[in-house]
Write a protein that holds these residues in place. Structure first.
Motif, PDB file in Angstrom:
ATOM      1  N   VAL A 141       0.772  -1.170  -0.059  1.00 16.83           N
ATOM      2  CA  VAL A 141      -0.028  -0.115   0.269  1.00 16.83           C
ATOM      3  C   VAL A 141       0.919   1.343   0.044  1.00 16.83           C
ATOM      4  N   THR A 142       2.039   1.337   0.572  1.00 19.22           N
ATOM      5  CA  THR A 142       2.882   2.167   0.854  1.00 19.22           C
ATOM      6  C   THR A 142       3.541   2.405  -0.703  1.00 19.22           C
ATOM      7  N   ASN A 143       4.125   1.516  -1.303  1.00 20.26           N
ATOM      8  CA  ASN A 143       4.453   1.616  -2.280  1.00 20.26           C
ATOM      9  C   ASN A 143       3.644   2.402  -3.451  1.00 20.26           C
ATOM     10  N   HIS A 144       2.262   2.129  -3.485  1.00 18.26           N
ATOM     11  CA  HIS A 144       1.453   2.853  -4.419  1.00 18.26           C
ATOM     12  C   HIS A 144       1.447   4.319  -4.218  1.00 18.26           C
ATOM     13  N   ALA A 145       1.970   4.902  -3.207  1.00 19.82           N
ATOM     14  CA  ALA A 145       1.912   6.351  -2.859  1.00 19.82           C
ATOM     15  C   ALA A 145       3.205   6.771  -3.636  1.00 19.82           C
ATOM     16  N   HIS A 146       4.313   5.930  -3.990  1.00 20.69           N
ATOM     17  CA  HIS A 146       5.301   6.462  -4.584  1.00 20.69           C
ATOM     18  C   HIS A 146       5.275   6.638  -6.196  1.00 20.69           C
ATOM     19  N   SER A 147       3.990   6.124  -6.578  1.00 22.30           N
ATOM     20  CA  SER A 147       3.710   6.595  -8.035  1.00 22.30           C
ATOM     21  C   SER A 147       2.489   7.257  -8.299  1.00 22.30           C
ATOM     22  N   SER A 148       1.836   7.666  -7.073  1.00 25.41           N
ATOM     23  CA  SER A 148       0.683   8.565  -6.958  1.00 25.41           C
ATOM     24  C   SER A 148       0.959   9.852  -6.485  1.00 25.41           C
ATOM     25  N   PRO A 149       0.640  10.969  -7.271  1.00 31.28           N
ATOM     26  CA  PRO A 149       0.978  12.297  -6.610  1.00 31.28           C
ATOM     27  C   PRO A 149      -0.142  12.906  -5.500  1.00 31.28           C
ATOM     28  N   THR A 150      -1.318  12.073  -5.376  1.00 33.72           N
ATOM     29  CA  THR A 150      -2.202  12.452  -4.368  1.00 33.72           C
ATOM     30  C   THR A 150      -2.629  11.492  -3.458  1.00 33.72           C
ATOM     31  N   PRO A 151      -2.987  11.955  -2.211  1.00 39.98           N
ATOM     32  CA  PRO A 151      -3.288  10.859  -1.302  1.00 39.98           C
ATOM     33  C   PRO A 151      -4.448  10.104  -1.712  1.00 39.98           C
ATOM     34  N   THR A 152      -4.463   8.895  -1.387  1.00 39.27           N
ATOM     35  CA  THR A 152      -5.374   7.885  -1.825  1.00 39.27           C
ATOM     36  C   THR A 152      -5.806   6.797  -0.543  1.00 39.27           C
ATOM     37  N   THR A 153      -7.305   6.801  -0.598  1.00 37.51           N
ATOM     38  CA  THR A 153      -7.816   5.786   0.422  1.00 37.51           C
ATOM     39  C   THR A 153      -8.686   4.880  -0.212  1.00 37.51           C
ATOM     40  N   TRP A 154      -8.636   3.669   0.176  1.00 38.78           N
ATOM     41  CA  TRP A 154      -9.545   2.527  -0.180  1.00 38.78           C
ATOM     42  C   TRP A 154     -10.459   2.099   1.051  1.00 38.78           C
ATOM     43  N   LYS A 155     -11.744   2.005   0.734  1.00 37.83           N
ATOM     44  CA  LYS A 155     -12.756   1.405   1.854  1.00 37.83           C
ATOM     45  C   LYS A 155     -13.186   0.074   1.436  1.00 37.83           C
ATOM     46  N   GLN A 156     -12.930  -0.954   2.263  1.00 33.52           N
ATOM     47  CA  GLN A 156     -13.094  -2.206   2.168  1.00 33.52           C
ATOM     48  C   GLN A 156     -12.740  -2.858   0.799  1.00 33.52           C
ATOM     49  N   LYS A 157     -11.657  -2.322   0.447  1.00 37.31           N
ATOM     50  CA  LYS A 157     -10.765  -2.926  -0.697  1.00 37.31           C
ATOM     51  C   LYS A 157      -9.299  -2.483  -0.478  1.00 37.31           C
ATOM     52  N   LEU A 158      -8.335  -3.036  -1.470  1.00 34.84           N
ATOM     53  CA  LEU A 158      -6.981  -2.647  -1.633  1.00 34.84           C
ATOM     54  C   LEU A 158      -6.701  -2.085  -3.095  1.00 34.84           C
ATOM     55  N   PRO A 159      -5.538  -1.387  -3.278  1.00 35.82           N
ATOM     56  CA  PRO A 159      -5.066  -1.381  -4.626  1.00 35.82           C
ATOM     57  C   PRO A 159      -4.620  -2.356  -5.223  1.00 35.82           C
ATOM     58  N   PHE A 160      -4.773  -2.782  -6.612  1.00 37.12           N
ATOM     59  CA  PHE A 160      -4.372  -3.797  -7.214  1.00 37.12           C
ATOM     60  C   PHE A 160      -3.047  -4.212  -7.095  1.00 37.12           C
ATOM     61  N   SER A 161      -2.302  -3.284  -6.881  1.00 40.26           N
ATOM     62  CA  SER A 161      -0.839  -3.883  -6.549  1.00 40.26           C
ATOM     63  C   SER A 161      -0.421  -4.331  -5.060  1.00 40.26           C
ATOM     64  N   ALA A 162      -1.568  -4.245  -4.325  1.00 34.15           N
ATOM     65  CA  ALA A 162      -1.379  -4.967  -2.977  1.00 34.15           C
ATOM     66  C   ALA A 162      -1.842  -6.564  -2.960  1.00 34.15           C
ATOM     67  N   PHE A 163      -2.566  -6.936  -4.239  1.00 31.28           N
ATOM     68  CA  PHE A 163      -3.315  -7.950  -4.173  1.00 31.28           C
ATOM     69  C   PHE A 163      -2.391  -9.296  -3.891  1.00 31.28           C
TER      70      PHE A 163
END
Length: 329
Positions: free
Chosen positions: A289-311
């Motif tokens: 989840v932390t690694n996702h932020a290195h490629s995203s310029p804006t803060p991101t949140t997920w409710k009851q799910k995760l970014p695809f990169s964390a699957f």
């Protein structure tokens, strides 16, 4: 049982017995269980307070009681090769026994006994997994402070695996990292007792250090756990500095003091919170989840799910049995 006095277990615990005295009483069968008290006074109440399913003797409290079984199961310890606690206890001291393993087992027994006493005398309840975490923290802290060369890893029984919290408790994992040109990112994930993601978030915040990134991730996670009205929380992270500081076990570096004022305040808002230092291999989802932020310029949140990169990390936590140190996806 002279080996008891050679064990490197904490010589003093503030509540009730000294642990070594407890171990000696345990080895002699002299703990004041309800059945033992009933043998020399008029006491008709011999039922175990932890489960209300059997008479409270040593074998029940530490072996056959469902609460004790839950502790051993959560600690990854198989007790089913033995017919009784006495037989199992004697096996801890067989020729060639592993001293650290025996110390860990003694402290787990101490924590089971402490849970029993707190329920009887203070009407305070804890879950088996909280007992395991408390025992691990007690032993690890003692060894750290006394420069013991035998290590006590958080995979304290030979396995490294993320485990879900018990029902009614949520688990927060956090992580922070720094990449090219000191670009920092923080991330966290909150999961329930079924290992389902409840909430996750990540953000990048420019040039910073790893401790600030880790501390920011912890603060973000605590804040969202508070907003979600989580009452009981287990917090896990792979930064020993941040976990020790959260528990007030070390002096907080001056650069982190403002951050930790927020962390301590947020921690005080929960009914129960436990901070646990874990190996990096047990923190894979928070890392993803932390690694996702290195490629995203804006803060991101997920409710009851995760970014695809964390699957991949999520599936590993959910389906794998364990891994060893140095493992990477």
């Amino acid at each position: 049982m002279n080996e008891i006095w050679k064990l490197n277990i904490p010589p003093k615990v503030k509540i009730f017995f000294k642990v070594k005295i407890f171990a000696w009483l345990l080895s002699r069968g002299r703990l004041k269980t309800k059945t033992r008290i009933a043998s020399f006074c008029d006491n008709n109440d011999t039922v175990c307070q932890l489960c209300r399913l059997g008479d409270e003797d040593l074998n029940h409290v530490f072996f056959s009681c469902p609460f004790a079984s839950g502790v051993w199961q959560n600690a990854g310890i198989n007790i089913y090769d033995f017919s009784s606690f006495d037989a199992w206890f004697l096996s801890w001291f067989r020729k060639g026994y592993h001293k650290v393993n025996t110390e860990n087992l003694i402290v787990l027994c101490w924590k089971i006994w402490e849970a029993r006493n707190n329920l009887i005398f203070r009407q305070k309840t804890v879950s088996p997994i909280m007992v395991v975490h408390a025992a691990a923290t007690l032993e690890a802290g003692f060894r750290d402070n006394n420069l013991v060369r035998d290590t006590f890893p958080l995979s304290h029984y030979g396995i490294i695996k993320w485990t879900p919290p018990p029902p009614g408790v949520f688990k927060l994992n956090f992580d922070g990292s720094v990449r090219d040109k000191n670009k920092a990112a923080a991330g966290f994930v909150i999961r329930d007792h079924d290992a389902n993601p409840i909430f996750a978030g990540s953000r990048s915040f420019g040039s910073s250090s790893v401790p600030i990134a880790e501390g920011s991730a912890l603060r973000d996670g605590l804040y969202h756990a508070f907003l979600l009205k989580c009452k009981k929380l287990i917090v896990e992270g792979d930064s020993k500095l941040i976990i020790d500081a959260a528990k007030n076990n070390c002096t907080v570096p001056w650069r982190l003091r403002t951050l930790f004022k927020d962390i301590w305040f947020l921690s005080s808002q929960f009914e129960e919170v436990a901070f646990i230092h874990i190996p990096r291999e047990a923190n894979l989802v928070a890392d993803a989840v932390t690694n996702h932020a290195h490629s995203s310029p804006t803060p991101t949140t997920w409710k009851q799910k995760l970014p695809f990169s964390a699957f991949s990390a999520f599936n590993f936590d959910y389906f794998s049995s364990s891994c060893s140190r140095g493992f990477a996806l």
